[in-house]
Every structure is written in structure tokens, then in C-alpha cells.
Design a protein around this motif. Structure first.
Motif, short mmCIF file in Angstrom:
data_model
loop_
_atom_site.label_atom_id
_atom_site.label_comp_id
_atom_site.label_asym_id
_atom_site.label_seq_id
_atom_site.Cartn_x
_atom_site.Cartn_y
_atom_site.Cartn_z
N PRO A 134 9.94 -3.43 4.53
CA PRO A 134 9.51 -2.22 3.82
C PRO A 134 10.23 -2.01 2.51
O PRO A 134 9.70 -1.37 1.59
N LEU A 160 6.86 -1.24 1.00
CA LEU A 160 6.43 0.14 1.25
C LEU A 160 5.68 0.71 0.04
O LEU A 160 4.58 1.26 0.20
N PHE A 220 1.81 1.98 -0.36
CA PHE A 220 1.42 3.32 -0.83
C PHE A 220 0.43 3.21 -1.99
O PHE A 220 -0.54 3.96 -2.07
N LEU A 251 -2.91 2.36 -0.75
CA LEU A 251 -3.52 3.55 -0.14
C LEU A 251 -4.08 4.46 -1.23
O LEU A 251 -5.17 5.01 -1.10
#
Lengths: 46, 52
Positions: free
Chosen positions: B22, B26, B30, B33
Motif C-alpha cells: 500500500p 494506495l 485512490f 477510483l
């Protein structure tokens, strides 16, 4: 070199991160569900 | 078939972080997304379901 994971995280670190990830993801899904309820209330798409 | 243990989810979900770091991924997750959310909103407005 001891047994290392592909990502380099230890089991403990992975479990710890996953706990936070679940919290944040749950908040995200909750907010998205709330937003969808507002849209349904204002302007249902069916 | 092979004798590899079958994963049990969601109890074993945390193991994804033994593969995906991560600290590296990460933020890309994001951003992906965000791109997906923008794309979905774009389509919803394009088909006329947005407020007008």
C-alpha cells in the motif's frame, strides 16, 4: 534474508493496514449509499 | 487438483497486502477510483439522468 512477502510487509503490518482499509472503505460505501438515497429521493432514475 | 490451500474470504482478505504494497499502491488505487467515479458521473449525465 528471512522469509519476506512479495510486498515486503509483514503479516502484522498487512493485518494492521487492512483494519484501517476496511474502516475507510466502509465509510466510502456508506457515503455513496447516502448519496444514492438523496438522488432517489430527488430524482429516481426508474 | 494441486494440494494448495484454498483461500477463505473475507478472513484471508488482508493477505492482499502481502502482495500489493500500500505504500506504493494506495494512492494509485485512490486515483483509479476517482477516474472511475468521474467516468460513471460523465455517463449518467450524458444519458440525461443528471439534473438539468
Amino acid at each position: 534474508m528471512a522469509e519476506q512477502s512479495l510486498s515486503g510487509l509483514t503479516d502484522q503490518q498487512a493485518k494492521e493496514f487492512h483494519e484501517q482499509f476496511k474502516v475507510t472503505y466502509t465509510a466510502f460505501v456508506g457515503l455513496a449509499a447516502l448519496a444514492h438515497l438523496f438522488v432517489i429521493a430527488a430524482n429516481p432514475w426508474w | 487438483m494441486s494440494d494448495v490451500a484454498k483461500p477463505r474470504n473475507p478472513e484471508d482478505d488482508w493477505k492482499i497486502w502481502l502482495v500489493v504494497n500500500p505504500a506504493t499502491w494506495l494512492m494509485p488505487i485512490f486515483y483509479a477510483l476517482l477516474v472511475l467515479a468521474i467516468a460513471v458521473h460523465w455517463v449518467v449525465f450524458a444519458v440525461g439522468l443528471g439534473w438539468q
